[in-house]
Each structure stands twice: as C-alpha cells, then as structure tokens.
Design an enzyme around this catalytic site. Structure first.
Site, PDB file in Angstrom:
ATOM      1  N   ASN A   9      -8.260  -6.519   0.249  1.00 57.08           N
ATOM      2  CA  ASN A   9      -7.781  -7.881  -0.003  1.00 57.08           C
ATOM      3  C   ASN A   9      -6.915  -8.266   1.191  1.00 57.08           C
ATOM      4  OD1 ASN A   9      -6.584 -10.232  -0.852  1.00 57.08           O
ATOM      5  ND2 ASN A   9      -5.433  -9.315  -2.534  1.00 57.08           N
ATOM      6  N   LYS A  11      -5.586 -11.013   1.875  1.00 55.95           N
ATOM      7  CA  LYS A  11      -4.564 -12.028   1.549  1.00 55.95           C
ATOM      8  C   LYS A  11      -4.574 -13.131   2.626  1.00 55.95           C
ATOM      9  CE  LYS A  11      -2.176  -8.535  -1.096  1.00 55.95           C
ATOM     10  NZ  LYS A  11      -0.955  -7.986  -1.642  1.00 55.95           N
ATOM     11  N   HIS A  94      -4.850 -12.295  -9.520  1.00 53.76           N
ATOM     12  CA  HIS A  94      -3.951 -11.454  -8.714  1.00 53.76           C
ATOM     13  C   HIS A  94      -2.502 -11.812  -9.039  1.00 53.76           C
ATOM     14  CE1 HIS A  94      -1.907  -9.640  -5.309  1.00 53.76           C
ATOM     15  NE2 HIS A  94      -2.980  -8.880  -5.156  1.00 53.76           N
ATOM     16  N   GLU A  96      -0.038 -12.239  -7.240  1.00 52.44           N
ATOM     17  CA  GLU A  96       0.544 -13.279  -6.370  1.00 52.44           C
ATOM     18  C   GLU A  96       0.115 -14.673  -6.829  1.00 52.44           C
ATOM     19  OE1 GLU A  96      -0.773 -11.429  -2.756  1.00 52.44           O
ATOM     20  OE2 GLU A  96       0.708  -9.839  -3.050  1.00 52.44           O
ATOM     21  N   GLU A 164      -2.877  -3.334 -10.818  1.00 55.44           N
ATOM     22  CA  GLU A 164      -1.949  -3.444  -9.696  1.00 55.44           C
ATOM     23  C   GLU A 164      -0.528  -3.643 -10.246  1.00 55.44           C
ATOM     24  OE1 GLU A 164      -4.206  -4.740  -5.888  1.00 55.44           O
ATOM     25  OE2 GLU A 164      -3.420  -6.498  -6.865  1.00 55.44           O
ATOM     26  N   GLY A 170       2.878  -4.071  -1.872  1.00 56.95           N
ATOM     27  CA  GLY A 170       3.549  -4.377  -0.607  1.00 56.95           C
ATOM     28  C   GLY A 170       4.943  -3.785  -0.498  1.00 56.95           C
ATOM     29  N   SER A 209       0.148  -0.502  -2.627  1.00 55.40           N
ATOM     30  CA  SER A 209       0.556   0.446  -1.577  1.00 55.40           C
ATOM     31  C   SER A 209      -0.373   1.652  -1.469  1.00 55.40           C
ATOM     32  CB  SER A 209       2.009   0.890  -1.783  1.00 55.40           C
ATOM     33  OG  SER A 209       2.883  -0.233  -1.688  1.00 55.40           O
ATOM     34  N   GLY A 231      -2.216  -4.288   2.502  1.00 51.03           N
ATOM     35  CA  GLY A 231      -1.782  -4.067   3.881  1.00 51.03           C
ATOM     36  C   GLY A 231      -2.633  -3.088   4.675  1.00 51.03           C
TER      37      GLY A 231
HETATM   38  P1  13P Z   1      -0.666  -3.597  -0.804  1.00 51.09           P
HETATM   39  O1  13P Z   1      -1.752  -2.569  -0.610  1.00 51.09           O
HETATM   40  O2  13P Z   1      -0.239  -4.235   0.481  1.00 51.09           O
HETATM   41  O3  13P Z   1       0.473  -3.049  -1.600  1.00 51.09           O
HETATM   42  O4  13P Z   1      -1.302  -4.786  -1.661  1.00 51.09           O
HETATM   43  C1  13P Z   1      -1.967  -4.478  -2.833  1.00 51.09           C
HETATM   44  C2  13P Z   1      -2.661  -5.704  -3.322  1.00 51.09           C
HETATM   45  O5  13P Z   1      -2.013  -6.636  -3.779  1.00 51.09           O
HETATM   46  C3  13P Z   1      -4.115  -5.751  -3.227  1.00 51.09           C
HETATM   47  O6  13P Z   1      -4.626  -6.826  -3.954  1.00 51.09           O
END
Ligand code: 13P
Length: 248
Positions: A9, A11, A94, A96, A164, A170, A209, A231
């Site tokens: 992802n 983002k 998600h 976010e 998640e 993150g 993460s 990330g």
């Molecule tokens: P990270 O791997 O950066 O923690 O993000 C996870 C995520 O939100 C994937 O959708």
C-alpha cells in the site's frame, strides 16, 4: 491451502520517476514468482503502474473507491472505473480513511458491495486503536468492524481481510506474532458466522510495521496469510525481502 498474498500500500507517496525505478527493480525480481504480489498506488499513478506491471505477475489495486456506482460525486472514483482500467484489487476501510475521512462500517459495506459488483477483489481493513486494546476491547472492535462491512453482502468469494492494528501502523511497533495470530484466529471464527464467506479459503493479511526482519515470524503463524505493507513497500529491497519471506 491458502496462497500467501503480499500487498504494497503505497499510500500518498511516489512520483512517476520513483515508480519507474521501484517497479523496474520489482518486476524482474525472481522472488515475485513465490507468493501472490500486488501494489496499490495513488489513483493518478494507476495507468503507469498497470502498464509497467502488465509484463509481470504483480497485480494492481487502488487504495479506495466510491460507495456509489457513478454520478454527481465530485472527486470520487467509482469501482467500475477501476475495473475497466485493469485493477484487480481495492483496499477498503483502511484506518487512515476511517480516521481522516470518518468512514463508518456502513460506508465500508457500501464500498464492498460496489467493488464486488464491479469484479474487484476487496481487501477489507480492520483493526483496533491502542486505547481499545488496552481496554481489552480489541476482539470486540474488530469483530464489529467485520460484521458491519460484510454482513448482508451478496457475494464474498473474492474477499481478503487485512488486520491492521492502528497502533502498529507507521509506528515501528508490530503486533507480536502471537498477538497477531490470536486476532487472526478470532477473525477467522467471526468469518465463519458470516453468510457467503468461506472462512477457510479467505486470506487474512497482517499489516502494521511489517519489515524484512519480522515478516518470516508473522508468516509462520497458521492464520496469517500474507501482509499489507506500507512504508517497507516503497523500497524495492525491503519489499522483496518481505516477499522472499513469504516464499520460504
Ligand atoms: P506501515 O507498514 O507503514 O506500518 O503501514 C501499514 C499499512 O497501513 C498498510 O496498509
């Protein structure tokens, strides 16, 4: 036997130039032939990514879609548009989106319905906050999110769920393999009670993460069927190391 799935992802990251470089390194890598692999760029980068991935086994998805089929919804992108473009996947719900756009379970459910009707495979995200975990409410919160997004859907053959935990996204904090396995087991038993879902066949990904050095332990858990990677999906070497861990 569920085939492992590793999804990047991206983002709101990347440029045409950085994507050329990243995918240049990914499409030719032998590790890609192991698990199923997909990447989800921002909408504007989808045509470029679809073209670059056309010669590889990497699938392509979007990070969201509208809850409506078409019409006067300025700024939205409809599921049939994504399908027509060649997308196979769509991430929905998600954290976010839930946090910054106040997406409710009802809205996520409407998005799942239009996505499935358009022939897209939804990756439905669920996860608790740190406060909810500390209050002992994690399983209840995640089960309610699943029920809210999935109950009453017409067809869920192509469903993928991503667990998640919000506190792990993150932050560099990862759920321990046992914490993740416990929740994945809970998710699978919740799926068993939802009509139209084949709980045994549904892949449940872990996200939060995920890195090269923790991926193998996560993938070794019986109910973890891959990862949704943020990330670490932005660097070819890191993403390939996670894919290799899934192939092992
Ligand atoms: P990270 O791997 O950066 O923690 O993000 C996870 C995520 O939100 C994937 O959708």
């Amino acid at each position: 036997m569920r085939q492992l799935l590793v999804v990047g992802n991206w983002k709101m990251n990347g440029s045409r130039a950085s994507i050329n470089t990243l995918l240049g390194d990914l499409v030719s890598a032998p590790a890609i032939a192991g698990p199923e692999v997909a990447v989800c760029p921002a909408y504007v980068h989808l045509p470029q990514v679809l073209e670059l991935c056309a010669v590889s086994a990497i699938g392509v998805g979007a990070q969201d879609c509208s809850h409506m089929q078409s019409g006067a919804y300025t700024g939205e992108v409809a599921a049939p548009m994504l399908a027509e473009l060649g997308c196979r996947w769509v991430i929905l719900g998600h954290s976010e989106r839930r946090q910054y756009h106040s997406e409710s379970d009802e809205l996520v459910a409407a998005k799942v319905a239009v996505a499935v009707a358009a022939g897209l495979q939804p990756i439905v995200c669920v996860g608790e906050t740190r406060e909810q975990r500390e209050a002992g409410e994690a399983e209840q919160v995640v089960s309610a999110q699943l029920e809210g997004a999935l109950r009453g859907q017409v067809s869920l053959d192509s469903l993928v769920v991503a667990y998640e935990p919000v506190w792990a996204i993150g932050t560099g904090l990862t759920a321990t393999p046992q914490q993740a396995q416990d929740m994945h087991e809970c998710i699978r038993s919740c799926l068993e009670g939802i009509a139209g879902v084949d709980a045994d066949a549904t892949r449940v990904l872990y996200g939060g993460s995920v890195k090269a050095d923790n991926a193998a332990q996560l993938f070794a858990q019986p109910d973890i069927d891959g990862a949704l990677v943020g990330g670490a999906a932005l660097k070819a070497a890191d993403f390939l190391a996670i894919i290799s861990a899934a192939a092992a």
